[in-house]
Design a protein around this motif. Structure first.
Motif, PDB file in Angstrom:
ATOM      1  N   PHE A  49       5.652   6.592  -6.452  1.00 56.48           N
ATOM      2  CA  PHE A  49       5.298   5.256  -6.965  1.00 56.48           C
ATOM      3  C   PHE A  49       6.516   4.640  -7.672  1.00 56.48           C
ATOM      4  CE2 PHE A  49       0.707   4.060  -6.760  1.00 56.48           C
ATOM      5  CZ  PHE A  49       0.219   5.148  -6.050  1.00 56.48           C
ATOM      6  N   ALA A  50       7.210   5.452  -8.466  1.00 60.85           N
ATOM      7  CA  ALA A  50       8.373   4.933  -9.207  1.00 60.85           C
ATOM      8  C   ALA A  50       9.458   4.466  -8.231  1.00 60.85           C
ATOM      9  CB  ALA A  50       8.922   6.012 -10.142  1.00 60.85           C
ATOM     10  N   GLU A  51       9.664   5.243  -7.182  1.00 59.14           N
ATOM     11  CA  GLU A  51      10.706   4.870  -6.210  1.00 59.14           C
ATOM     12  C   GLU A  51      10.356   3.563  -5.510  1.00 59.14           C
ATOM     13  OE1 GLU A  51      12.230   9.427  -5.326  1.00 59.14           O
ATOM     14  OE2 GLU A  51      10.829   8.468  -3.923  1.00 59.14           O
ATOM     15  N   LYS A  52       9.080   3.410  -5.191  1.00 59.09           N
ATOM     16  CA  LYS A  52       8.652   2.173  -4.523  1.00 59.09           C
ATOM     17  C   LYS A  52       8.869   0.976  -5.438  1.00 59.09           C
ATOM     18  CE  LYS A  52       7.243   1.853  -0.882  1.00 59.09           C
ATOM     19  NZ  LYS A  52       8.158   1.597   0.268  1.00 59.09           N
ATOM     20  N   GLN A  75       9.197   6.545 -17.200  1.00 59.48           N
ATOM     21  CA  GLN A  75      10.484   7.229 -17.364  1.00 59.48           C
ATOM     22  C   GLN A  75      11.228   7.372 -16.035  1.00 59.48           C
ATOM     23  OE1 GLN A  75      10.502  11.406 -17.936  1.00 59.48           O
ATOM     24  NE2 GLN A  75      12.200  11.359 -19.390  1.00 59.48           N
ATOM     25  N   MET A  76      10.476   7.738 -14.994  1.00 57.19           N
ATOM     26  CA  MET A  76      11.123   7.913 -13.678  1.00 57.19           C
ATOM     27  C   MET A  76      11.747   6.603 -13.214  1.00 57.19           C
ATOM     28  SD  MET A  76       8.195  10.195 -11.806  1.00 57.19           S
ATOM     29  CE  MET A  76       8.147  11.988 -11.927  1.00 57.19           C
ATOM     30  N   LEU A  77      11.045   5.523 -13.475  1.00 55.33           N
ATOM     31  CA  LEU A  77      11.537   4.209 -13.059  1.00 55.33           C
ATOM     32  C   LEU A  77      12.736   3.789 -13.896  1.00 55.33           C
ATOM     33  CD1 LEU A  77      11.083   1.707 -11.317  1.00 55.33           C
ATOM     34  CD2 LEU A  77       9.401   0.913 -12.986  1.00 55.33           C
ATOM     35  N   ARG A  78      12.679   4.072 -15.183  1.00 51.41           N
ATOM     36  CA  ARG A  78      13.800   3.683 -16.054  1.00 51.41           C
ATOM     37  C   ARG A  78      15.084   4.380 -15.616  1.00 51.41           C
ATOM     38  NH1 ARG A  78      14.442   0.323 -19.733  1.00 51.41           N
ATOM     39  NH2 ARG A  78      12.206   0.249 -20.120  1.00 51.41           N
ATOM     40  N   ALA A  84      11.441  -4.255  -7.183  1.00 51.51           N
ATOM     41  CA  ALA A  84      11.613  -5.064  -8.400  1.00 51.51           C
ATOM     42  C   ALA A  84      12.965  -5.781  -8.363  1.00 51.51           C
ATOM     43  CB  ALA A  84      11.518  -4.167  -9.633  1.00 51.51           C
ATOM     44  N   ALA A  85      12.945  -7.077  -8.647  1.00 50.80           N
ATOM     45  CA  ALA A  85      14.194  -7.853  -8.712  1.00 50.80           C
ATOM     46  C   ALA A  85      14.970  -7.433  -9.959  1.00 50.80           C
ATOM     47  CB  ALA A  85      13.867  -9.335  -8.789  1.00 50.80           C
ATOM     48  N   PRO A 132       0.818  -1.227   0.000  1.00 53.92           N
ATOM     49  CA  PRO A 132       0.000   0.000   0.000  1.00 53.92           C
ATOM     50  C   PRO A 132       0.845   1.268   0.000  1.00 53.92           C
ATOM     51  CG  PRO A 132      -0.343  -1.331   2.003  1.00 53.92           C
ATOM     52  CD  PRO A 132       0.838  -1.891   1.311  1.00 53.92           C
ATOM     53  N   MET A 133       0.448   2.245  -0.808  1.00 56.83           N
ATOM     54  CA  MET A 133       1.090   3.555  -0.833  1.00 56.83           C
ATOM     55  C   MET A 133       0.252   4.522  -0.008  1.00 56.83           C
ATOM     56  SD  MET A 133       3.742   3.284  -2.855  1.00 56.83           S
ATOM     57  CE  MET A 133       4.164   4.965  -3.262  1.00 56.83           C
TER      58      MET A 133
END
Ligand code: GDG
Length: 480
Positions: free
Chosen positions: A124-127, A150-153, A132-133, A76-77
């Protein structure tokens, strides 16, 4: 279990978790599975891959630990009141929702909403990056999270990232209104695969990327200067056909359908609308068209009733409150002018219903009326079809619902054309059983083969197949 410690090979990120936080009668809090199609689509995939689902559980400022519910790992966020106001009610539902639905209502552009949107997307991207493995697959859902890819990449270039938009993607002429258009496009380009409901939406996206960001494109591919290829394609979402078909066969559901008919005064025919109370769904115009048919004496309240279920939605947003008042007034007026004792023109419910009651309504309805001004897909139309196992019933469907591309045998209407809608309602009402059966058979075949498993499987297969680095020579993007 502490999901936070786990490194997952599949991460699903959506604005909402697949469960809602609910308060029990004794005041304690519990989790209840949300009924939507998205949950039933993604649940088996999540299970099979032992994945994690990241999302907001509803409510504010409650910090909750990751937990397991019925074998699903959920993370949960937390959202503050300000996040909800700026990100959710503001930019997501006050800017993007109307803009992406053909500007049916006027989108508002506020810089502080945009700030909130960026802030929440970043969190959300940071979480995702945390859980993520290495080399994992992340599947980002919908318009509330378009910056996440993009933020996640940037945080985790090793990941395979997919994005799916559940609502329409507008033509360039409308999209360019948004002051942060380029950032939104670049946000999506962080994904390897960007999925849409319809091919036209994918084309709109690729065209905008070419025009606004200046990347080289070829058909449904975008070539980025860093060597990555982004694929944009259509994956029309669907429903759990077998699940609905089975539920529709259930004795108690059919019993309940009969009871509903009796309680409505055994009319010859029942028309039905089921929608979130949203201005995109065309509820007002549809009820007006029905009212005019009664007024013109083409239909009679002794023979037919319109059951409209309007599920409460986004009630803190001003446009939604106004819509509710408008519909309340219209229903009151139509019943006052056209109803008789024990024979209202419209039976109107402003509530959400249990799944079984929805299925009973689908079983009871002779004519299902789905007339949005614009809709990504519309699952209600497909659910109705799935429940008509005797190949009877009739579907009146807007041309502007994504579902119209597949359900060609419905009575298709332009929801802006009241006379056209009246004619279609009347035709569906008067159609011979043979004609209804011919149409329903074809539609059932379509929904049975293109079900939600097919949707999820094809998306994930395509995501796994996105090619490695391209060798095209491309210029750096332009800077407008
Ligand atoms: C968005 C896009 C796209 C509704 N009322 C109740 C209830 N429902 C269920 C229906 C259906 C779902 O909610 C509604 O889905 P729709 O597709 O009709 O519409 P949106 O909510 O606008 O969904 C849409 C969809 O995402 C998926 O990609 O098709 O275009 O706008 O499943 O059955 N379920 C229960 N009680 C209710 O009162 N249990």
């Amino acid at each position: 279990m502490r999901v936070g410690d786990v490194q997952a090979d599949l991460v699903i990120v959506a604005n909402r978790l697949p469960v809602d936080r609910v308060e029990m009668p004794d005041g304690t809090k519990a989790w209840r599975r949300s009924p939507g199609g998205l949950v039933s689509a993604l649940e088996p995939v999540l299970r099979a891959n032992d994945g994690v689902w990241i999302g907001w559980p509803g409510g504010t400022d409650e910090d909750l630990e990751p937990f397991e519910d019925d074998g699903l790992h959920l993370l949960p966020m937390t959202m503050s009141a300000q996040d909800i106001e700026e990100h959710y009610e503001g930019f997501s539902n006050g800017t993007l929702w109307p803009l992406y639905h053909d500007v049916v209502a006027k989108p508002e552009f506020h810089r502080e909403w945009w700030d909130g949107y960026q802030r929440v997307n970043k969190r959300f991207a940071e979480k995702c990056a945390e859980v993520a493995a290495k080399g994992a697959t992340v599947w980002v859902q919908d318009y509330q999270l378009q910056l996440v890819p993009q933020m996640l990449r940037e945080l985790r270039p090793d990941l395979r990232i997919g994005f799916y938009l559940h609502i329409p993607f507008p033509p360039a002429e409308l999209f360019q209104q948004v002051p942060w258009r380029r950032q939104l496009l670049e946000g999506l380009l962080g994904a390897d695969l960007v999925g849409f409901q319809l091919p036209q939406a994918a084309q709109n996206f690729v065209r905008l990327v070419r025009q606004r960001v200046g990347h080289k494109t070829h058909r449904d591919l975008v070539y980025l200067p860093d060597g990555r290829t982004v694929h944009a394609a259509a994956f029309p979402i669907s429903i759990d056909f077998v699940g609905f078909d089975e539920m529709a066969h259930d004795e108690s559901i059919n019993q309940r359908a009969k009871e509903i008919r009796q309680q409505l005064g055994d009319p010859k025919k029942i028309m039905l609308g089921v929608d979130r109370l949203d201005y995109t769904k065309g509820i007002y115009a549809r009820l007006r068209a029905f009212g005019e048919l009664l007024r013109d004496t083409k239909l009679d309240v002794e023979d037919v009733i319109f059951v409209q279920v309007a599920v409460p939605s986004r009630e803190r947003v001003e446009q939604y409150r106004k819509l509710r008042d408008d519909i309340d007034r219209l229903v009151g007026r139509l019943n006052g002018d056209l109803g008789r004792i024990g024979r209202p023109a419209i039976s109107y419910l402003h509530t959400s219903l249990p799944r079984a009651e929805m299925a009973a309504l689908y079983r009871a309805a002779d004519i299902m009326v789905v007339t949005p001004y614009r809709d990504g897909m519309n699952l209600v139309a497909k659910e109705y079809v799935a429940c008509r196992y005797e190949d009877d019933g009739a579907l009146v469907l807007s041309e502007f619902a994504g579902a119209a591309e597949e359900l060609r045998q419905a009575w298709l209407v332009n929801p802006y054309d009241i006379n056209g809608m009246k004619a279609a309602l009347l035709e569906a009402y008067e159609a011979e059983p043979k004609e209804r059966t011919r149409r329903m058979k074809a539609m059932r075949k379509q929904v049975a083969t293109r079900d939600v498993r097919h949707w999820a499987d094809t998306f994930l297969e395509e995501l796994a197949a996105v090619p490695g680095k391209h060798k095209k020579s491309v210029l750096p993007p332009n800077s407008h």
